[in-house]
Scaffold this active site. Structure first.
Site, PDB file in Angstrom:
ATOM      1  NE  ARG A 166     -12.609 102.320  37.916  1.00  0.00           N
ATOM      2  CZ  ARG A 166     -13.047 103.081  38.901  1.00  0.00           C
ATOM      3  NH1 ARG A 166     -13.194 104.383  38.711  1.00  0.00           N
ATOM      4  NH2 ARG A 166     -13.326 102.557  40.079  1.00  0.00           N
ATOM      5  CD  GLU A 195     -13.816 106.413  33.659  1.00  0.00           C
ATOM      6  OE1 GLU A 195     -12.811 106.703  34.323  1.00  0.00           O
ATOM      7  OE2 GLU A 195     -14.965 106.466  34.108  1.00  0.00           O
ATOM      8  NE  ARG A 254     -10.612 115.104  39.341  1.00  0.00           N
ATOM      9  CZ  ARG A 254     -11.626 115.468  40.110  1.00  0.00           C
ATOM     10  NH1 ARG A 254     -11.438 115.652  41.398  1.00  0.00           N
ATOM     11  NH2 ARG A 254     -12.834 115.643  39.610  1.00  0.00           N
ATOM     12  CG  HIS A 255      -9.376 110.943  35.852  1.00  0.00           C
ATOM     13  ND1 HIS A 255      -9.734 112.274  35.836  1.00  0.00           N
ATOM     14  CD2 HIS A 255     -10.386 110.283  36.480  1.00  0.00           C
ATOM     15  CE1 HIS A 255     -10.922 112.414  36.426  1.00  0.00           C
ATOM     16  NE2 HIS A 255     -11.328 111.214  36.826  1.00  0.00           N
ATOM     17  CD  GLU A 272     -14.225 111.357  44.172  1.00  0.00           C
ATOM     18  OE1 GLU A 272     -13.910 110.254  44.644  1.00  0.00           O
ATOM     19  OE2 GLU A 272     -14.301 111.603  42.958  1.00  0.00           O
ATOM     20  CB  SER A 316     -16.789 107.123  45.736  1.00  0.00           C
ATOM     21  OG  SER A 316     -16.745 108.309  44.985  1.00  0.00           O
ATOM     22  NE  ARG A 331      -8.225 111.093  42.217  1.00  0.00           N
ATOM     23  CZ  ARG A 331      -9.359 111.058  41.509  1.00  0.00           C
ATOM     24  NH1 ARG A 331     -10.499 111.411  42.082  1.00  0.00           N
ATOM     25  NH2 ARG A 331      -9.358 110.662  40.252  1.00  0.00           N
TER      26      ARG A 331
END
Length: 536
Positions: A308, A310, A316-317, A459, A462, A510
């Site tokens: 990712r 981003e 948490r990323h 979270e 997903s 996670r």
């Protein structure tokens, strides 16, 4: 030690260094390293005039080049028990601590895979010479050694080691020397915040090793008991995930990580040139695992890297993490996917609590946490029910928008208070906030057959039923600005007959972070990659 402590305090204070300052500091450390290597090379070695010199010393490189198979048997330090009393053993590990009592006696604590044993070296005629004691006390901490000796059982319990036996050393050989001064001390890296705070209250200042310093010298940081526990637990999570799904008839697959277009709508990708073609690193195995279902595998799973791009600088990323992905045929309802999530994770949590008690204890010693609360049958709430609970608690959220971090945490708190669980499923999310391949609800097109799963208010999963009708899938992709030409093979795979299906994805790091209530995902990534870190 004082020099090392000052160096560490300097490295943990203030803002990040400029490139110029970092280069200067690196050059300084390199010069220091070379000096220390020269000093170490000229340091401890066997005394040739000692008639017992063959019992100790540095093992020459020639003997470490797989010269011969001798048949010698090494005993794991974790297997040293009172049952081995008076037996001769050979162990290999790191010299965690070395303490000279006198010129004729020394104690060494040797560590292997998180287990430690106290070894006693005492001058004895025809067995141990004063020169051997001198050699032992001249070893640098974290050096790798072989020790031969006799197991003994002391009358009193041993506080400084995990094993409640001692080894009376008869032979001691250094396999690999560590630098005399390490960038970080394992003892400092293993210290809990509770210890540091207690020391401060008592007027004593202990070294606190910050996150960036740990990651810069990760190979040392990984040696702490807590980190040994974290990554063994991570291994167990992966193993349980695989074994559970295999037992349910799923097939393990491996999908490509080089793809022509984005696999997730709206997320940034790492772009690259692929032999003159534009390509990117896969943000998930989403498209290909669905294609595998169209290939008649029934149910598939994958454990593999996810990328990712981003610019997320949160706790948490990560830019690269390990994804645990599942896809399966649906007979009637997407609740079938949630059933798998329910049983899989309850089995996983049970397995961790049952098989990883020592690891959890080691983590809890440095990072104290309460065991995860979860139900035998996982709680399921609709998104609208979650919004209503927040509203009743005075938190206003958009009923057709996503929950922000604060709302997720608040809902987690409310669920814990009302239902007594920190693990639950929230489903029927608004369609507008889900990927293009998500199936809308039959009774309300504003909502979708999708779900998220939460641990301790955050979270982790997903999932959803997927759109398997090619015309509808094309319309959904175009509506979200995705160039359908880049995913034409994906869409075409549904033109040959496709079963209704769904699945989910979860980040391995996670899961471990939240199960152990750790405050940063970098603690559960072996060598983390975030927007600012590409090394080590």
């Amino acid at each position: 030690m004082e020099q090392n402590q000052q160096q560490l305090e300097d490295s943990t204070a203030g803002a990040p260094q400029s490139k110029k300052a970092a280069k200067k500091e690196a050059a300084k450390l390199e010069k220091q390293r070379r000096r220390e290597e020269r000093s170490a090379a000229a340091g401890a070695s066997a005394d040739d005039s000692d008639p017992l010199a063959a019992n100790y010393g540095d093992v020459p490189l020639h003997d470490l080049q797989s010269k011969a198979v001798t048949g010698r048997k090494w005993t794991q330090i974790g297997d040293l028990t009172a049952e081995l009393k008076d037996q001769e053993v050979l162990v290999r590990g790191r010299a965690q601590t070395i303490r000279a009592v006198s010129k004729k006696m020394a104690f060494l604590v040797i560590r292997e895979k998180g287990f430690t044993v106290q070894c006693v070296l005492s001058v004895a005629p025809e067995l141990v010479s004063p020169q051997m004691v001198k050699f032992a006390t001249g070893l640098s901490r974290e050096s790798y050694v072989d020790i031969e000796g006799i197991v003994s059982v002391p009358k009193e319990s041993i506080k400084g080691a995990s094993q409640q036996v001692e080894i009376q050393i008869r032979k001691l050989y250094c396999i690999s020397k560590a630098l005399p001064t390490l960038p970080i001390n394992i003892e400092d890296a293993a210290r809990s915040e509770v210890e540091i705070e207690k020391a401060l209250q008592a007027g004593e200042q202990l070294v606190r090793v910050n996150q960036d310093t740990r990651l810069n010298f990760r190979v040392l940081d990984l040696r702490t008991p807590a980190n040994q526990g974290i990554f063994r637990i991570q291994c167990q999570v992966e193993n349980t995930f695989r074994q559970f799904l295999l037992s349910e008839g799923f097939v393990g697959i491996h999908t490509p990580k080089l793809i022509a277009g984005a696999s997730e709508g709206g997320a940034a990708v790492f772009k690259l040139d692929y032999k003159g073609q534009r390509a990117c690193l896969a943000q998930s195995p989403q498209l290909h695992k669905q294609m595998a279902i169209c290939g008649d595998f029934g149910g598939v799973f994958e454990i593999g890297p996810v990328f990712r791009a981003e610019d997320s600088y949160t706790h948490r990323h990560l830019c690269e993490f390990t994804g645990l992905d599942v896809e399966m045929e649906i007979k009637e309802h997407y609740s079938e996917v949630m059933d798998i999530v329910d049983r899989l994770f309850v089995a996983m949590f049970d397995s961790l609590n049952e098989k990883c008690q020592k690891e959890l204890e080691a983590i809890g010693k440095q990072y104290p946490f309460e065991p995860l609360k979860y139900l035998r049958k996982t709680l399921r709430l609709t998104f609208q029910e979650g919004v209503q609970m927040l509203k009743e608690a005075g938190v206003e959220v958009d009923p057709l928008g996503d929950l922000n971090t604060e709302s997720e945490r608040k809902l987690g708190q409310l669920v814990l208070e009302k239902y007594g669980t920190e693990f639950y499923i929230l489903h029927r999310y608004p369609l507008a906030i889900r990927p293009f391949y998500t199936m809308p609800c039959a009774d309300d097109p504003l909502y979708s057959n999708s779900f998220d799963v939460f641990i301790r208010g955050e979270e982790i999963i997903s999932g959803a039923q997927r759109v398997h009708v090619p015309e509808f899938l094309t319309t959904r992709a175009e509506s979200l600005g995705i160039d359908v030409k880049t995913i034409s093979t994906y869409i075409d795979s549904f033109r040959y007959g496709a079963p209704p299906h769904g699945g989910f994805g979860v980040g391995l790091e996670r899961v471990v972070m939240l199960f152990c209530a750790l405050n940063n995902i970098r603690k559960t990534s072996l060598f983390p990659r975030d927007p600012l870190r590409l090394a080590p």
